[in-house]
Scaffold this motif. Structure first.
Motif, PDB file in Angstrom:
ATOM      1  N   GLU A   1       1.154  -1.217   0.395  1.00  0.00           N
ATOM      2  CA  GLU A   1       0.318   0.058  -0.342  1.00  0.00           C
ATOM      3  C   GLU A   1       1.051   0.873   0.225  1.00  0.00           C
ATOM      4  OE1 GLU A   1      -3.877   2.217   2.243  1.00  0.00           O
ATOM      5  OE2 GLU A   1      -2.845   0.581   3.328  1.00  0.00           O
ATOM      6  N   THR A   2       0.208   2.065  -0.561  1.00  0.00           N
ATOM      7  CA  THR A   2       1.066   3.138  -0.556  1.00  0.00           C
ATOM      8  C   THR A   2       0.373   4.419  -0.980  1.00  0.00           C
ATOM      9  OG1 THR A   2       3.085   2.309  -3.018  1.00  0.00           O
ATOM     10  CG2 THR A   2       3.329   4.945  -2.372  1.00  0.00           C
ATOM     11  N   PRO A   3       0.790   5.041  -0.162  1.00  0.00           N
ATOM     12  CA  PRO A   3      -0.254   6.890   0.589  1.00  0.00           C
ATOM     13  C   PRO A   3       0.764   7.984  -1.102  1.00  0.00           C
ATOM     14  CG  PRO A   3       0.887   6.046   2.001  1.00  0.00           C
ATOM     15  CD  PRO A   3       1.424   5.311   1.699  1.00  0.00           C
ATOM     16  N   TYR A   4       0.430   7.882  -2.248  1.00  0.00           N
ATOM     17  CA  TYR A   4       0.672   8.639  -2.880  1.00  0.00           C
ATOM     18  C   TYR A   4       0.046  10.082  -2.720  1.00  0.00           C
ATOM     19  CZ  TYR A   4       2.488   4.405  -5.643  1.00  0.00           C
ATOM     20  OH  TYR A   4       3.306   3.884  -6.179  1.00  0.00           O
ATOM     21  N   ARG A   5       1.180  11.035  -2.655  1.00  0.00           N
ATOM     22  CA  ARG A   5       0.743  12.440  -2.698  1.00  0.00           C
ATOM     23  C   ARG A   5       1.457  13.477  -3.760  1.00  0.00           C
ATOM     24  NH1 ARG A   5      -2.426   9.940  -0.373  1.00  0.00           N
ATOM     25  NH2 ARG A   5      -3.791  10.539   1.942  1.00  0.00           N
ATOM     26  N   ALA A   6       1.059  14.513  -3.899  1.00  0.00           N
ATOM     27  CA  ALA A   6       1.712  15.833  -4.514  1.00  0.00           C
ATOM     28  C   ALA A   6       1.062  16.970  -4.869  1.00  0.00           C
ATOM     29  CB  ALA A   6       1.484  15.208  -5.951  1.00  0.00           C
ATOM     30  N   ASN A   7       1.676  18.097  -4.934  1.00  0.00           N
ATOM     31  CA  ASN A   7       1.359  19.441  -4.858  1.00  0.00           C
ATOM     32  C   ASN A   7       1.726  20.513  -6.379  1.00  0.00           C
ATOM     33  OD1 ASN A   7       0.407  19.570  -2.624  1.00  0.00           O
ATOM     34  ND2 ASN A   7       2.989  19.610  -1.598  1.00  0.00           N
ATOM     35  N   LEU A   8       0.709  20.860  -6.955  1.00  0.00           N
ATOM     36  CA  LEU A   8       0.927  21.804  -8.155  1.00  0.00           C
ATOM     37  C   LEU A   8       0.182  22.942  -8.754  1.00  0.00           C
ATOM     38  CD1 LEU A   8      -1.021  20.360 -12.031  1.00  0.00           C
ATOM     39  CD2 LEU A   8      -1.327  22.799 -10.608  1.00  0.00           C
ATOM     40  N   TYR A   9       0.931  23.938  -8.041  1.00  0.00           N
ATOM     41  CA  TYR A   9       1.107  25.585  -8.023  1.00  0.00           C
ATOM     42  C   TYR A   9       0.872  26.117  -9.395  1.00  0.00           C
ATOM     43  CZ  TYR A   9       2.799  24.000  -3.788  1.00  0.00           C
ATOM     44  OH  TYR A   9       3.244  23.711  -2.397  1.00  0.00           O
TER      45      TYR A   9
ATOM     46  N   LEU B   1       4.168   8.782   1.528  1.00  0.00           N
ATOM     47  CA  LEU B   1       4.359   9.275   2.705  1.00  0.00           C
ATOM     48  C   LEU B   1       5.021   8.777   3.541  1.00  0.00           C
ATOM     49  CD1 LEU B   1       0.751  10.525   3.952  1.00  0.00           C
ATOM     50  CD2 LEU B   1       1.685  11.986   2.927  1.00  0.00           C
ATOM     51  N   TRP B   2       5.406   7.362   3.456  1.00  0.00           N
ATOM     52  CA  TRP B   2       5.890   6.484   3.659  1.00  0.00           C
ATOM     53  C   TRP B   2       6.978   6.433   3.306  1.00  0.00           C
ATOM     54  CZ3 TRP B   2       1.698   3.074   3.682  1.00  0.00           C
ATOM     55  CH2 TRP B   2       0.415   3.865   4.769  1.00  0.00           C
ATOM     56  N   ASN B   3       7.675   6.839   2.222  1.00  0.00           N
ATOM     57  CA  ASN B   3       9.285   6.657   1.005  1.00  0.00           C
ATOM     58  C   ASN B   3       8.920   5.037   0.602  1.00  0.00           C
ATOM     59  OD1 ASN B   3       9.804   9.406   1.517  1.00  0.00           O
ATOM     60  ND2 ASN B   3      11.209   8.998   2.758  1.00  0.00           N
ATOM     61  N   ASN B   4       7.750   4.414   0.972  1.00  0.00           N
ATOM     62  CA  ASN B   4       7.745   3.360   0.201  1.00  0.00           C
ATOM     63  C   ASN B   4       7.999   2.845  -1.291  1.00  0.00           C
ATOM     64  OD1 ASN B   4       5.424   4.591   0.849  1.00  0.00           O
ATOM     65  ND2 ASN B   4       4.491   2.072   0.970  1.00  0.00           N
ATOM     66  N   ALA B   5       8.304   2.867  -2.212  1.00  0.00           N
ATOM     67  CA  ALA B   5       9.091   3.959  -3.639  1.00  0.00           C
ATOM     68  C   ALA B   5       9.915   4.045  -3.751  1.00  0.00           C
ATOM     69  CB  ALA B   5       7.087   5.329  -3.988  1.00  0.00           C
ATOM     70  N   GLY B   6       9.622   3.707  -4.882  1.00  0.00           N
ATOM     71  CA  GLY B   6      11.502   3.007  -5.964  1.00  0.00           C
ATOM     72  C   GLY B   6      11.154   2.785  -7.441  1.00  0.00           C
ATOM     73  N   SER B   7      12.403   2.739  -7.728  1.00  0.00           N
ATOM     74  CA  SER B   7      12.583   2.216  -9.436  1.00  0.00           C
ATOM     75  C   SER B   7      14.047   1.846  -9.417  1.00  0.00           C
ATOM     76  CB  SER B   7      12.500   3.221 -10.233  1.00  0.00           C
ATOM     77  OG  SER B   7      13.348   4.210  -9.674  1.00  0.00           O
ATOM     78  N   PHE B   8      14.494   0.913 -10.605  1.00  0.00           N
ATOM     79  CA  PHE B   8      15.841   0.474 -11.044  1.00  0.00           C
ATOM     80  C   PHE B   8      16.698   2.187 -12.035  1.00  0.00           C
ATOM     81  CE2 PHE B   8      18.886  -0.181 -14.718  1.00  0.00           C
ATOM     82  CZ  PHE B   8      19.223  -1.214 -13.443  1.00  0.00           C
ATOM     83  N   ASP B   9      17.728   1.983 -11.380  1.00  0.00           N
ATOM     84  CA  ASP B   9      18.225   3.571 -11.612  1.00  0.00           C
ATOM     85  C   ASP B   9      19.635   2.891 -11.915  1.00  0.00           C
ATOM     86  OD1 ASP B   9      19.858   5.850 -12.362  1.00  0.00           O
ATOM     87  OD2 ASP B   9      18.355   6.829 -10.366  1.00  0.00           O
ATOM     88  N   PRO B  10      19.616   3.313 -13.451  1.00  0.00           N
ATOM     89  CA  PRO B  10      21.138   2.797 -13.987  1.00  0.00           C
ATOM     90  C   PRO B  10      22.290   3.077 -13.117  1.00  0.00           C
ATOM     91  CG  PRO B  10      20.054   3.998 -15.607  1.00  0.00           C
ATOM     92  CD  PRO B  10      19.467   3.750 -13.862  1.00  0.00           C
TER      93      PRO B  10
ATOM     94  N   SER C   1       5.743   7.038  10.560  1.00  0.00           N
ATOM     95  CA  SER C   1       4.660   6.463  10.675  1.00  0.00           C
ATOM     96  C   SER C   1       4.295   5.160   9.497  1.00  0.00           C
ATOM     97  CB  SER C   1       3.425   7.130  10.048  1.00  0.00           C
ATOM     98  OG  SER C   1       3.806   8.336   8.282  1.00  0.00           O
ATOM     99  N   ALA C   2       5.601   5.405   8.265  1.00  0.00           N
ATOM    100  CA  ALA C   2       6.102   3.970   7.997  1.00  0.00           C
ATOM    101  C   ALA C   2       5.862   2.211   8.655  1.00  0.00           C
ATOM    102  CB  ALA C   2       7.299   3.596   6.798  1.00  0.00           C
ATOM    103  N   LYS C   3       6.379   2.674   9.600  1.00  0.00           N
ATOM    104  CA  LYS C   3       6.386   1.510  10.393  1.00  0.00           C
ATOM    105  C   LYS C   3       5.549   0.268  10.971  1.00  0.00           C
ATOM    106  CE  LYS C   3      10.982   2.493  12.567  1.00  0.00           C
ATOM    107  NZ  LYS C   3      11.814   3.013  14.087  1.00  0.00           N
TER     108      LYS C   3
ATOM    109  N   ALA D   1       9.596  -1.671   6.678  1.00  0.00           N
ATOM    110  CA  ALA D   1      10.332  -0.743   7.839  1.00  0.00           C
ATOM    111  C   ALA D   1      10.012  -1.086   9.327  1.00  0.00           C
ATOM    112  CB  ALA D   1       8.737   0.336   7.027  1.00  0.00           C
ATOM    113  N   ALA D   2       9.353  -1.847   9.466  1.00  0.00           N
ATOM    114  CA  ALA D   2       9.168  -1.688  10.770  1.00  0.00           C
ATOM    115  C   ALA D   2      10.015  -3.374  11.337  1.00  0.00           C
ATOM    116  CB  ALA D   2       7.426  -3.104  10.818  1.00  0.00           C
ATOM    117  N   GLN D   3      10.551  -3.816  10.173  1.00  0.00           N
ATOM    118  CA  GLN D   3      11.608  -5.035  10.327  1.00  0.00           C
ATOM    119  C   GLN D   3      13.255  -3.927  10.156  1.00  0.00           C
ATOM    120  OE1 GLN D   3      10.914  -8.552   8.240  1.00  0.00           O
ATOM    121  NE2 GLN D   3       9.222  -8.023   7.670  1.00  0.00           N
ATOM    122  N   GLY D   4      13.162  -3.086   9.401  1.00  0.00           N
ATOM    123  CA  GLY D   4      14.514  -1.841   9.680  1.00  0.00           C
ATOM    124  C   GLY D   4      15.572  -2.652   8.721  1.00  0.00           C
ATOM    125  N   LEU D   5      14.857  -2.708   7.264  1.00  0.00           N
ATOM    126  CA  LEU D   5      15.371  -3.507   5.951  1.00  0.00           C
ATOM    127  C   LEU D   5      15.409  -2.718   4.815  1.00  0.00           C
ATOM    128  CD1 LEU D   5      13.155  -7.214   6.148  1.00  0.00           C
ATOM    129  CD2 LEU D   5      15.776  -6.181   7.178  1.00  0.00           C
TER     130      LEU D   5
END
Length: 276
Positions: free
Chosen positions: A104-112, A143-152, A191-193, A199-203
């Motif tokens: 589960e990922t709580p996405y958020r974004a702002n636009l001005y 919000l929990w920083n649980n998102a990522g990708s592959f970065d060469p 809050s991710a824990k 996150a809860a396991q510190g991995l």
């Protein structure tokens, strides 16, 4: 050869995701002679609590998008009968795959945005609209920083997994299966824990490299000129033309799955086995 049964599978559902978009805007108008001038601003806060992210496909052998598991049958199964239909009847699977718990990922974004424009009636027949809009787009982040990708940039060839040239299978115990994988931000939030097992396991703190929380850079210099022209040839014919530049951020899409990649969500696969 019969390929009538190649897989026994369910589906990715049930699942759940929802989100809202909140927009706050105000516009000021001033009329001066033949000019109608406007200026305004917009703030948009959007997001989605996405629990519908399975980044694996049933079309790839050894993968599945089904948490209940998937059996694949193939004529190429060296431990089978040579017929996928017969293998299905006997329980001789080519691969069995099962995906882990949904991420589960709580996405958020702002636009001005800010704009100014003028509506100018130059002559009884000629009407001009012109202005400019400034946009600052901030990419979606978790919000929990649980998102990522592959970065060469973070891929190390020396840590690549070795592949058996005879079978094409990876050699167990070699390399780093997360080589080049990065998590966005500088670490899981407090809050991710409560929501993210890793996150809860510190991995996986080693996968954070201080990258932006939304990964891509904030676009701060987006100016959008707009111009329109209307000319009345006669009482029945009006010629219109215009030009404008428009931009928007990429939305939270079920084709992105930034919160559903390994190691946040994993899949396990077993080759050439039997099932009752």
């Amino acid at each position: 050869t019969n390929r009538g049964i190649t897989a026994m599978d369910g589906s990715t559902y049930p699942s759940h995701s929802q989100g809202e978009i909140f927009g706050f805007s105000d516009t000021f108008t001033r009329v001066l002679g033949n000019h109608t001038m406007k200026a305004g601003a917009l703030y948009e806060r959007s997001g989605e609590n996405d629990r519908d992210q399975i980044a694996f496909s049933t079309s790839t052998v050894g993968q599945t998008n089904n948490q209940n598991g998937q059996f694949d049958f193939s004529n190429d199964n060296k431990n089978g009968t040579g017929y996928d239909l017969a293998d299905a009847a006997l329980g001789l699977y080519y691969t069995y795959s099962e995906v882990g718990a949904r991420s589960e990922t709580p996405y958020r974004a702002n636009l001005y945005e800010f704009f100014v424009q003028d509506s100018f009636k130059a002559t009884p027949k000629l009407h001009l609209e012109y202005g400019v809009r400034y946009t600052s787009i901030h990419p979606y982040y978790s919000l929990w920083n649980n998102a990522g990708s592959f970065d060469p940039a973070f891929y190390n060839p020396a840590s690549a997994i070795q592949v058996n040239p005879s079978t094409g299978n990876p050699v167990a115990g070699t390399g780093d299966s997360l080589n080049g994988t990065v998590l966005w931000g500088d670490g899981f939030t407090a809050s991710a824990k409560k929501h993210v097992p890793a996150a809860a396991q510190g991995l996986y703190s080693n996968l954070f490299h201080g990258l932006p929380r939304g990964y891509t850079n904030v676009q701060k210099s987006l100016f959008h000129p707009r111009i329109g022209l209307a000319y009345s040839l006669n009482d029945k014919t009006v010629l219109r033309t215009g030009f404008g530049r428009y931009t928007n951020r990429q939305g939270v899409s079920d084709f992105v799955f930034a919160g559903g990649i390994p190691p946040l969500q994993q899949v396990a696969s077993v080759s050439s086995g039997t099932a009752d």
